[in-house]
Design a protein around this motif. Structure first.
Motif, PDB file in Angstrom:
ATOM      1  N   GLU A 127       0.806  -1.212   0.000  1.00 15.42           N
ATOM      2  CA  GLU A 127       0.000   0.000   0.000  1.00 15.42           C
ATOM      3  C   GLU A 127       0.843   1.267   0.000  1.00 15.42           C
ATOM      4  O   GLU A 127       0.341   2.329  -0.380  1.00 15.42           O
ATOM      5  CB  GLU A 127      -0.931  -0.004   1.212  1.00 15.42           C
ATOM      6  N   CYS A 128       2.105   1.174   0.454  1.00 13.46           N
ATOM      7  CA  CYS A 128       2.934   2.390   0.475  1.00 13.46           C
ATOM      8  C   CYS A 128       4.113   2.259  -0.476  1.00 13.46           C
ATOM      9  O   CYS A 128       5.206   2.746  -0.201  1.00 13.46           O
ATOM     10  CB  CYS A 128       3.413   2.694   1.891  1.00 13.46           C
ATOM     11  N   SER A 129       3.898   1.578  -1.598  1.00 16.47           N
ATOM     12  CA  SER A 129       4.979   1.320  -2.554  1.00 16.47           C
ATOM     13  C   SER A 129       5.514   2.601  -3.182  1.00 16.47           C
ATOM     14  O   SER A 129       6.621   2.615  -3.719  1.00 16.47           O
ATOM     15  CB  SER A 129       4.478   0.376  -3.655  1.00 16.47           C
ATOM     16  N   GLY A 130       4.766   3.702  -3.116  1.00 15.81           N
ATOM     17  CA  GLY A 130       5.215   4.950  -3.720  1.00 15.81           C
ATOM     18  C   GLY A 130       6.142   5.764  -2.838  1.00 15.81           C
ATOM     19  O   GLY A 130       6.625   6.820  -3.268  1.00 15.81           O
ATOM     20  N   TYR A 131       6.408   5.321  -1.631  1.00 14.38           N
ATOM     21  CA  TYR A 131       7.256   6.065  -0.698  1.00 14.38           C
ATOM     22  C   TYR A 131       8.503   5.245  -0.387  1.00 14.38           C
ATOM     23  O   TYR A 131       8.470   4.302   0.408  1.00 14.38           O
ATOM     24  CB  TYR A 131       6.471   6.376   0.579  1.00 14.38           C
ATOM     25  N   LYS A 132       9.608   5.601  -1.057  1.00 15.83           N
ATOM     26  CA  LYS A 132      10.819   4.775  -1.026  1.00 15.83           C
ATOM     27  C   LYS A 132      11.375   4.585   0.377  1.00 15.83           C
ATOM     28  O   LYS A 132      11.671   3.455   0.786  1.00 15.83           O
ATOM     29  CB  LYS A 132      11.888   5.387  -1.924  1.00 15.83           C
ATOM     30  N   ASP A 133      11.568   5.679   1.138  1.00 16.64           N
ATOM     31  CA  ASP A 133      12.145   5.540   2.470  1.00 16.64           C
ATOM     32  C   ASP A 133      11.251   4.721   3.390  1.00 16.64           C
ATOM     33  O   ASP A 133      11.730   3.898   4.179  1.00 16.64           O
ATOM     34  CB  ASP A 133      12.403   6.919   3.088  1.00 16.64           C
ATOM     35  N   MET A 134       9.948   4.984   3.292  1.00 17.40           N
ATOM     36  CA  MET A 134       9.014   4.205   4.093  1.00 17.40           C
ATOM     37  C   MET A 134       9.051   2.734   3.687  1.00 17.40           C
ATOM     38  O   MET A 134       9.033   1.834   4.532  1.00 17.40           O
ATOM     39  CB  MET A 134       7.599   4.752   3.927  1.00 17.40           C
ATOM     40  N   LEU A 135       9.166   2.476   2.383  1.00 21.84           N
ATOM     41  CA  LEU A 135       9.223   1.106   1.885  1.00 21.84           C
ATOM     42  C   LEU A 135      10.500   0.410   2.363  1.00 21.84           C
ATOM     43  O   LEU A 135      10.478  -0.757   2.752  1.00 21.84           O
ATOM     44  CB  LEU A 135       9.148   1.107   0.360  1.00 21.84           C
ATOM     45  N   ASP A 136      11.616   1.159   2.328  1.00 19.52           N
ATOM     46  CA  ASP A 136      12.895   0.587   2.787  1.00 19.52           C
ATOM     47  C   ASP A 136      12.832   0.234   4.268  1.00 19.52           C
ATOM     48  O   ASP A 136      13.319  -0.819   4.697  1.00 19.52           O
ATOM     49  CB  ASP A 136      14.035   1.580   2.547  1.00 19.52           C
ATOM     50  N   MET A 137      12.241   1.130   5.063  1.00 16.92           N
ATOM     51  CA  MET A 137      12.139   0.869   6.495  1.00 16.92           C
ATOM     52  C   MET A 137      11.235  -0.339   6.763  1.00 16.92           C
ATOM     53  O   MET A 137      11.566  -1.207   7.591  1.00 16.92           O
ATOM     54  CB  MET A 137      11.591   2.093   7.214  1.00 16.92           C
ATOM     55  N   ALA A 138      10.134  -0.420   6.039  1.00 13.38           N
ATOM     56  CA  ALA A 138       9.231  -1.559   6.204  1.00 13.38           C
ATOM     57  C   ALA A 138       9.907  -2.856   5.773  1.00 13.38           C
ATOM     58  O   ALA A 138       9.733  -3.909   6.390  1.00 13.38           O
ATOM     59  CB  ALA A 138       7.953  -1.331   5.407  1.00 13.38           C
ATOM     60  N   ASN A 139      10.714  -2.774   4.714  1.00 14.86           N
ATOM     61  CA  ASN A 139      11.423  -3.959   4.236  1.00 14.86           C
ATOM     62  C   ASN A 139      12.446  -4.450   5.257  1.00 14.86           C
ATOM     63  O   ASN A 139      12.619  -5.653   5.464  1.00 14.86           O
ATOM     64  CB  ASN A 139      12.123  -3.637   2.909  1.00 14.86           C
ATOM     65  N   ASP A 140      13.135  -3.492   5.900  1.00 12.21           N
ATOM     66  CA  ASP A 140      14.069  -3.864   6.966  1.00 12.21           C
ATOM     67  C   ASP A 140      13.341  -4.534   8.131  1.00 12.21           C
ATOM     68  O   ASP A 140      13.813  -5.513   8.711  1.00 12.21           O
ATOM     69  CB  ASP A 140      14.831  -2.630   7.460  1.00 12.21           C
ATOM     70  N   GLU A 141      12.182  -3.942   8.483  1.00 13.82           N
ATOM     71  CA  GLU A 141      11.390  -4.529   9.559  1.00 13.82           C
ATOM     72  C   GLU A 141      10.927  -5.931   9.191  1.00 13.82           C
ATOM     73  O   GLU A 141      10.906  -6.837  10.024  1.00 13.82           O
ATOM     74  CB  GLU A 141      10.181  -3.648   9.851  1.00 13.82           C
ATOM     75  N   LEU A 142      10.583  -6.112   7.935  1.00 14.07           N
ATOM     76  CA  LEU A 142      10.141  -7.423   7.471  1.00 14.07           C
ATOM     77  C   LEU A 142      11.286  -8.436   7.574  1.00 14.07           C
ATOM     78  O   LEU A 142      11.084  -9.572   8.024  1.00 14.07           O
ATOM     79  CB  LEU A 142       9.637  -7.329   6.028  1.00 14.07           C
ATOM     80  N   GLY A 143      12.478  -8.017   7.174  1.00 10.61           N
ATOM     81  CA  GLY A 143      13.629  -8.914   7.266  1.00 10.61           C
ATOM     82  C   GLY A 143      13.914  -9.334   8.694  1.00 10.61           C
ATOM     83  O   GLY A 143      14.214 -10.493   8.977  1.00 10.61           O
ATOM     84  N   GLN A 144      13.798  -8.374   9.611  1.00  9.73           N
ATOM     85  CA  GLN A 144      14.029  -8.677  11.023  1.00  9.73           C
ATOM     86  C   GLN A 144      12.966  -9.629  11.558  1.00  9.73           C
ATOM     87  O   GLN A 144      13.264 -10.552  12.324  1.00  9.73           O
ATOM     88  CB  GLN A 144      14.055  -7.388  11.823  1.00  9.73           C
TER      89      GLN A 144
END
Length: 420
Positions: A127-144
């Protein structure tokens, strides 16, 4: 953990936010959190990579079926204890089984919470694919979160691996001199005392059952009952041939001799385990031989018990009391019969016993004690320790024991994967 939780619920809030201004506000606020998350994730992934085994997809599927069965059983048991009409026996059995499942259920609940978090993060990332920094932070959280999921899965897999019920018992230690004459008897005494000192460091009760001495007061044969919790599980891989290389006290030219002793570790059992019948036992008494003074040679204190169905015989003359010798003989006899029955069951069920670390056969050389070089080498795990004097004092034996138990766990994981 608190930061990750805050981020998760912040992203969750996006599902109900339609105004772009609200999204922009969260987007700018997340920069500091993103930096912290990246640093924490790096440390966590480094730790996980070093300590957690990689589980295959097929293995996870099999394990998931087992987890669902545990969850279902837990619900059934809770229903039983919550029913007013449940009998005291039903309540007691259900409550006892629930206590056994408690540890697994705590891990399962943690895993389910983490899996819900992962699904939520995946959904919110879309849902927030248009916001790069937010997406990167969410991706890091997902990895953790995924790393944490793997850690929990590894812990649950370990709890599901086959367990030997005998691991929780005490054990009977038997040491016998092998090739090497008097030197083998002297080393048998050294090995026996090494286990006695090791038991003392662990706070275990070490009770000498019987000792047959050699001419130089070494031990031709010696046995002991080691009592406590989880002793057999810790010492069971000590069974086998222990080889020594050193200059014997009887050697005048200084040549190094090689001798050997056999060690057997048997789980303790009692007459309830084996259901021994009096008619199956023949008990003979006789006068003790060897050292012990006049009393030992003038009374029928020694005891020989023969298990008629198997033909197995145990003789004990260590104590002056006939009653105490009989009790010790029964303890050793029960342990031997119990181990025979355990071996029969294991061999009939699978080949797992022969696939584990050695067979425990006394003919298998498992460890070498080289005194001139000051080293002890375990040939099953390929570990060498260079403080042999400390080892003989009962210290540092955990170096080998822990490595063997770890290897057993890895072998069990491989077996669990292949058999399912």
């Amino acid at each position: 953990m608190r930061m990750r939780s805050n981020l998760f619920w912040a992203l969750k809030k996006l599902q109900s936010i339609s105004a772009i201004s609200r999204i922009d506000h969260l987007y700018h606020r997340s920069s500091i959190q993103s930096a912290i998350a990246t640093a924490s994730l790096s440390i966590f992934r480094s730790f996980s990579a070093e300590t957690q085994p990689q589980l295959s997809t097929d293995l996870i599927k099999v394990m998931e079926q087992r987890l669902l069965a545990i969850e279902h059983r837990n619900v059934c048991l809770e229903n039983i204890i919550n029913q007013p009409e449940a009998s005291p026996t039903e309540y007691s059995r259900a409550n006892k089984e629930l206590r056994k499942l408690r540890g697994s259920m705590e891990l399962i609940n943690e895993l389910r919470t983490k899996q819900k978090e992962i699904e939520g993060l995946k959904s919110l990332m879309a849902e927030c694919s248009g916001y790069k920094d937010m997406l990167d932070m969410a991706n890091d959280e997902l990895g953790q979160a995924i790393d944490e999921e793997k850690r929990l899965q590894s812990l649950l897999l370990k709890s599901l691996l086959p367990k030997d019920d005998a691991d929780e018992r005490g054990c009977i230690l038997e040491v016998r001199a092998g090739t090497g004459g008097e030197e083998a008897s002297l080393f048998a005494m050294d090995i026996f005392k090494m286990y006695e000192r090791y038991s003392q460091t662990k706070g275990w009760k070490f009770e000498v059952v019987d000792v047959t001495e050699s001419d130089l007061r070494g031990y031709k044969e010696a046995s002991a009952a080691i009592s406590g919790t989880d002793i057999y599980g810790k010492l069971k891989f000590e069974s086998g041939i222990h080889r020594v290389q050193r200059v014997p006290v009887t050697e005048k030219s200084g040549r190094i001799h090689t001798s050997a002793v056999s060690v057997a570790i048997l789980p303790q059992a009692d007459q309830v385990d084996m259901q021994l019948k009096n008619e199956d036992l023949r008990i003979d008494t006789y006068r003790s031989g060897g050292s012990g003074g006049q009393h030992a040679n003038t009374t029928n204190s020694a005891v020989r018990i023969t298990h008629i169905p198997s033909g197995m015989t145990v003789s004990i003359q260590d104590e002056r009391s006939q009653h105490m010798n009989k009790a010790k003989a029964l303890k050793v006899l029960c342990a031997k019969l119990y181990e025979i029955e355990r071996s029969r069951i294991h061999l009939s069920r699978s080949k797992l016993r022969s696939e584990q670390i050695g067979s425990g056969d006394r003919s298998e050389r498992i460890r070498t004690y080289n005194f001139p070089q000051g080293r002890v080498t375990d040939h099953r795990v390929g570990i060498t320790h260079h403080a042999i004097d400390d080892m003989m004092q009962g210290e540092n034996l955990d170096i080998f024991i822990d490595a063997l138990l770890l290897q057993q766990e890895l072998d069990a994981i491989a077996s669990f994967s292949s058999t399912h």
